[in-house]
Each structure stands twice: as structure tokens, then as C-alpha cells.
Design a protein around this motif. Sequence first.
Motif, PDB file in Angstrom:
ATOM      1  N   UNK A 201       0.819  -1.215   0.000  1.00 57.20           N
ATOM      2  CA  UNK A 201       0.000   0.000   0.000  1.00 57.20           C
ATOM      3  C   UNK A 201       0.855   1.267   0.000  1.00 57.20           C
ATOM      4  N   UNK A 202       2.065   1.141   0.542  1.00 57.21           N
ATOM      5  CA  UNK A 202       2.941   2.310   0.619  1.00 57.21           C
ATOM      6  C   UNK A 202       3.262   2.839  -0.774  1.00 57.21           C
ATOM      7  N   UNK A 203       3.449   1.934  -1.722  1.00 55.11           N
ATOM      8  CA  UNK A 203       3.871   2.324  -3.065  1.00 55.11           C
ATOM      9  C   UNK A 203       2.802   3.115  -3.811  1.00 55.11           C
ATOM     10  N   UNK A 204       1.548   3.008  -3.369  1.00 49.80           N
ATOM     11  CA  UNK A 204       0.468   3.730  -4.040  1.00 49.80           C
ATOM     12  C   UNK A 204      -0.124   4.829  -3.154  1.00 49.80           C
ATOM     13  N   UNK A 205       0.551   5.136  -2.064  1.00 47.82           N
ATOM     14  CA  UNK A 205       0.057   6.163  -1.146  1.00 47.82           C
ATOM     15  C   UNK A 205       0.306   7.542  -1.764  1.00 47.82           C
ATOM     16  N   UNK A 206      -0.769   8.214  -2.183  1.00 44.47           N
ATOM     17  CA  UNK A 206      -0.624   9.510  -2.848  1.00 44.47           C
ATOM     18  C   UNK A 206      -0.064  10.570  -1.910  1.00 44.47           C
ATOM     19  N   UNK A 207      -0.111  10.320  -0.605  1.00 41.62           N
ATOM     20  CA  UNK A 207       0.427  11.293   0.346  1.00 41.62           C
ATOM     21  C   UNK A 207       1.945  11.399   0.245  1.00 41.62           C
ATOM     22  N   UNK A 208       2.551  10.429  -0.418  1.00 41.33           N
ATOM     23  CA  UNK A 208       3.996  10.510  -0.649  1.00 41.33           C
ATOM     24  C   UNK A 208       4.354  11.745  -1.464  1.00 41.33           C
ATOM     25  N   UNK A 209       3.429  12.192  -2.310  1.00 43.08           N
ATOM     26  CA  UNK A 209       3.672  13.418  -3.084  1.00 43.08           C
ATOM     27  C   UNK A 209       3.780  14.626  -2.163  1.00 43.08           C
ATOM     28  N   UNK A 210       2.921  14.672  -1.147  1.00 42.16           N
ATOM     29  CA  UNK A 210       2.993  15.763  -0.172  1.00 42.16           C
ATOM     30  C   UNK A 210       4.305  15.682   0.607  1.00 42.16           C
ATOM     31  N   UNK A 211       4.720  14.455   0.967  1.00 40.38           N
ATOM     32  CA  UNK A 211       5.994  14.274   1.671  1.00 40.38           C
ATOM     33  C   UNK A 211       7.150  14.761   0.806  1.00 40.38           C
ATOM     34  N   UNK A 212       7.065  14.484  -0.502  1.00 43.67           N
ATOM     35  CA  UNK A 212       8.118  14.944  -1.422  1.00 43.67           C
ATOM     36  C   UNK A 212       8.166  16.463  -1.479  1.00 43.67           C
ATOM     37  N   UNK A 213       6.999  17.097  -1.423  1.00 44.03           N
ATOM     38  CA  UNK A 213       6.949  18.561  -1.424  1.00 44.03           C
ATOM     39  C   UNK A 213       7.587  19.116  -0.156  1.00 44.03           C
ATOM     40  N   UNK A 214       7.260  18.506   0.995  1.00 41.18           N
ATOM     41  CA  UNK A 214       7.841  18.947   2.265  1.00 41.18           C
ATOM     42  C   UNK A 214       9.351  18.764   2.252  1.00 41.18           C
ATOM     43  N   UNK A 215       9.805  17.592   1.806  1.00 40.91           N
ATOM     44  CA  UNK A 215      11.246  17.321   1.753  1.00 40.91           C
ATOM     45  C   UNK A 215      11.960  18.336   0.862  1.00 40.91           C
ATOM     46  N   UNK A 216      11.407  18.553  -0.327  1.00 40.25           N
ATOM     47  CA  UNK A 216      12.028  19.482  -1.281  1.00 40.25           C
ATOM     48  C   UNK A 216      11.983  20.914  -0.759  1.00 40.25           C
ATOM     49  N   UNK A 217      10.867  21.259  -0.116  1.00 47.14           N
ATOM     50  CA  UNK A 217      10.725  22.622   0.389  1.00 47.14           C
ATOM     51  C   UNK A 217      11.708  22.961   1.483  1.00 47.14           C
ATOM     52  N   UNK A 218      12.143  21.951   2.231  1.00 44.20           N
ATOM     53  CA  UNK A 218      13.126  22.183   3.299  1.00 44.20           C
ATOM     54  C   UNK A 218      14.554  22.046   2.781  1.00 44.20           C
TER      55      UNK A 218
END
Length: 533
Positions: A201-218
Amino acid sequence: MYTNVYYQKRFWWLLLAVAGLLFLHLGAAPVYILDEAKNAQCAREMWHAGEWVVPTFNGDLRTDKPALHYWFMHVAFSMFGDGAWQARFFSAIMGIGTVLITFLFVRKLSTATHAFFSALALALSTHFLFEFRLAVPDPYLIFFTALGLFSALQYLQQKSIWWLLATAASLALATLAKGPVALGLPGIVILLYVVIRKQWWVLTDVRLLLAAVVYTGIAAPWYWAVHQATQGAFTQGFFLEHNLSRFSSEMEGHGGPFFVTILIVLIGMLPFSTHIASLAGLLRRKPMSDLVLFSLLVSLVYILFFTISSTKLPNYPMPCYPFLAVLLGYLLTEILHGNATWKKYTWWVLGIIGLALPIGGFMALGMEPETAPYRWWALGLLVLPGGVLLAALRPQSKPGNAIAWLAGTYLLFNTFFLAIAYPLVYQQNPVTLLQPFLNNSKNTVVAYKDFNPAFLFNAKNAGFRIQVFTDTTALRKFCTAFSAQNESPVYIISRTDKLLELNTLPLLELARKRDLFEIPTTVLLQWKANFEN
């Protein structure tokens, strides 16, 4: 049988002991080790210039490391002033924080007993404590990597977006501490865990996109800002030379056979790493909890990666130490509950190591002229074999008593070694001994090719810079012109292996001091202005 409540209460005393070990005489040892001197001086220059983006060393761009630890030291200098303990202040805070989060997460995911022994395994590690008393980026990398990975396990178990975002933010800060390895290796760990536990389920968790935004933003803004400010020079130097090249080829003589990393980790996690065979047997014998499996994956990924890396340094695999401590804490808990046994050979290993340290220390100190008068201080290290012997004599039916004696022994040993013996010995380094020649603001100091970077940080003036000459013609021209216009002397710092190149110049040798326990010898020269007309 001691309860979870008992160990939970004891942890806070342990954390207080860790704080004492990390802060006791924190500034007593001079900033002298090469990496610490370069990192601390770079932060000092940024602080002095009011700079937050472009790191410099001796006025030149430094591409070795990202900026996070420079920022922390920048804040410490602003709060407390300029000095060695200020440069190390937040490193010690990170050490306390690493022990604390290890305890808190393990208590949440397992038991307070397991959490206490995990924290204890970290708190007794001399290597762990030593690293968190240095002004280098690794304490920040270790803390934020541990926070990110523990948060990732919570996300994988609870599917909470908040733990996912905590993972992204923590690994972004770790990336600002050391670079892409801070994301790459945790990413491999998480992927392996997902595959083994079949959590697709982790591989299809769309919230990973938000995590990527947070990671990139910091993580991304500073890298972009320094790329722009240096016209790409930092990006090229850091990512190509100090990341890819360090993995693919040996740099600065830091190489060795494949087993070096494994040996570093085993020594670094003493005293409980002597139980590694018992731990392996326990992991084969009993089903692994999510925490134990995850900690095993972290340990194996980091150790394997830096085993195959061409460049090997003792600090490289250290982000896995909190998770190795979790595994060792698990074993100690099982020993306490009678589900595993304390092998007798471990006492022999610890005893031999304990005896080798004072003997080796006595001999090593005696070989250096500056440290020979202090060689008898090595006898203080006898606290280790003595304490190990007393711990070994505890009844085998009460392993908790043996662990307590061993813990007390290592706490005493670490206190003596880190806060007393090490600072005393390293005050005899060539930089400290030669610095009085250079601290007069009227003197002009230059260098020929090589010089110890600690000369910069130990200078009283934060704006002090050393002009480096790479050929004798330019050095002669500078000294001649300067002496013609000024009465103050010109001092030249170099190495003895460069004296043959300098023998055509009118120089007076004032002093030479060999780097402690190393081959290079620093030489201090003075230009003889009256020699030439």
C-alpha cells in the motif's frame, strides 16, 4: 525482577549522565583534528561575515559539506561568543537528543526495559560520545537520520500522515547536514522493509507526493541558493567530488580492506557489541518484531554500503548506531529475562581490550616528546579492565548486576578518557604550542603550500586569514615587498617536507612540531628582512 517502571525511572538518570559526559570539559580539548578544524573555522567565517549561504574556509569556497551544522555553530557563536565549546555546543545537544529519541521511540514500539537498554548501549559507546563532542556535521546527520527512520517506522505501522511528514522533514534536515546519502540509504531501508513485510500500500500512497513537497521545500532552497551564489561551483565540487568520488575511489588516504567498516562498528559499539554472536543466534531463533527487523535492516544497509565504499572513515556508518543499540538492547532484555545467556568469552574479550588500552596508551604517549611527561596518565585507563573483572565476578544468575557494574565501569572510563585524558594530551599539539607566535595582531602570517587548518580557528581574531603561496618566487616577492614597507615580521607556516623547496630563501627556522601521533611536522619560519637589500 525489575519492572518497566523501574527502568523508565532509571533512564532519566542515564540521560543526565549522558549530558554530563557530553558537556564536561567540552571546550578543554583544542580544536585540532583536521575535519573539526575545517568545519569549525568555516562556521566561524560565516558567522564573522554574517553569511548564511556560501561556506568559506580561509576566504575560499568550501564544497566539502552542506550548511546545517554551520548554521547551528553560527547560532552558538552569536549566543555565547567565539570558542571551541561554542562550536561543539549543539553537537552535544544532538547527542542528548539521539539518546532521548531512541528511548522514547523504543518505549513506544516495544517496552521501557528494551528502551532503557537500547539507550544504555548508546550511552556507553565511547565512539558515540566522542563524535558528539566534535564540531562536525555527523552529530546532526545521526540525530535527524534516527528521527526520520523512527518516524518512518511509525508511519508504516500507523499509516499516519503526520509521521510521514515528520519523516520527510527529518530526512530533509539530514540532507542539509551531509547530502544525498541522508535520503538514499534510509530510502533503501524503507523499501526493503516494505518488500519483506509486503506492505504494498505504501507504493500507491498519494500522500507521498505531499511528503516529497515537504522534503524538497526544506532541503532544496539552500542548495539552489548556494548553486546560484557560486555559479555552480559548490554543486560541482560537492556532488561530484565529495559524494560520487568518495564512493568510487579512495580519497585523502582513507581506504582499507572491506572488513574495516565492520571492525569500526564492532569497536564503536563496545562493550555490548561483544555479544554480536549471541545476538545473531537470538535473531535466528525468535520471530522478529517490526522494530527489531527495521533496526536490523538499517544496520545491515549502512554497514554494507560503507563496506563497499572506497573511502572509509570511522564516522561514516554511525547513523546506524541508534539502531544497532536497539538490537543490543533487545538482546540485553532477553538476557535479563533468562531467554538468552551472557557468554563467558565476552568477558575475556573486554578484559583483553581493557588491558591493551592502558598499555598501548602508555607506549604511544611515551613516543611523543610533547606527551611523554603525561604517559603515566594512561594508568588511569586501568579503570576499564578493573571494572570488567569486577563485573565478570557478579553471579551469573543475576545478569542485571553484571550489566550495572559494566555500565558503571564504562561511564567512569568515558569520563576519564573524554573529559580529562584526551584534552590533556591534545593540548600538546603543534598548533597550540606555536600559536603564541602568531596571535600578535601586528604580525603577518602566510603559508607555503600546506598548513594545519587549526591555526585559523585558534587565532584570536575571527577575521584572521592566511595567504597561501604555492611557489617560492611569489613568496619571495611578497616578503620582500612587505618587509620594505613594514617593520613587523613575516612568519611562514609550512611542513618539513617543503623545506628543500624553501632553502633558497632567507628564512630563519623558529620551531618545528610534529603532529601528534602522525607523520607530518609543522615548521614555523621567519623571513629575514635584512638578508636582502
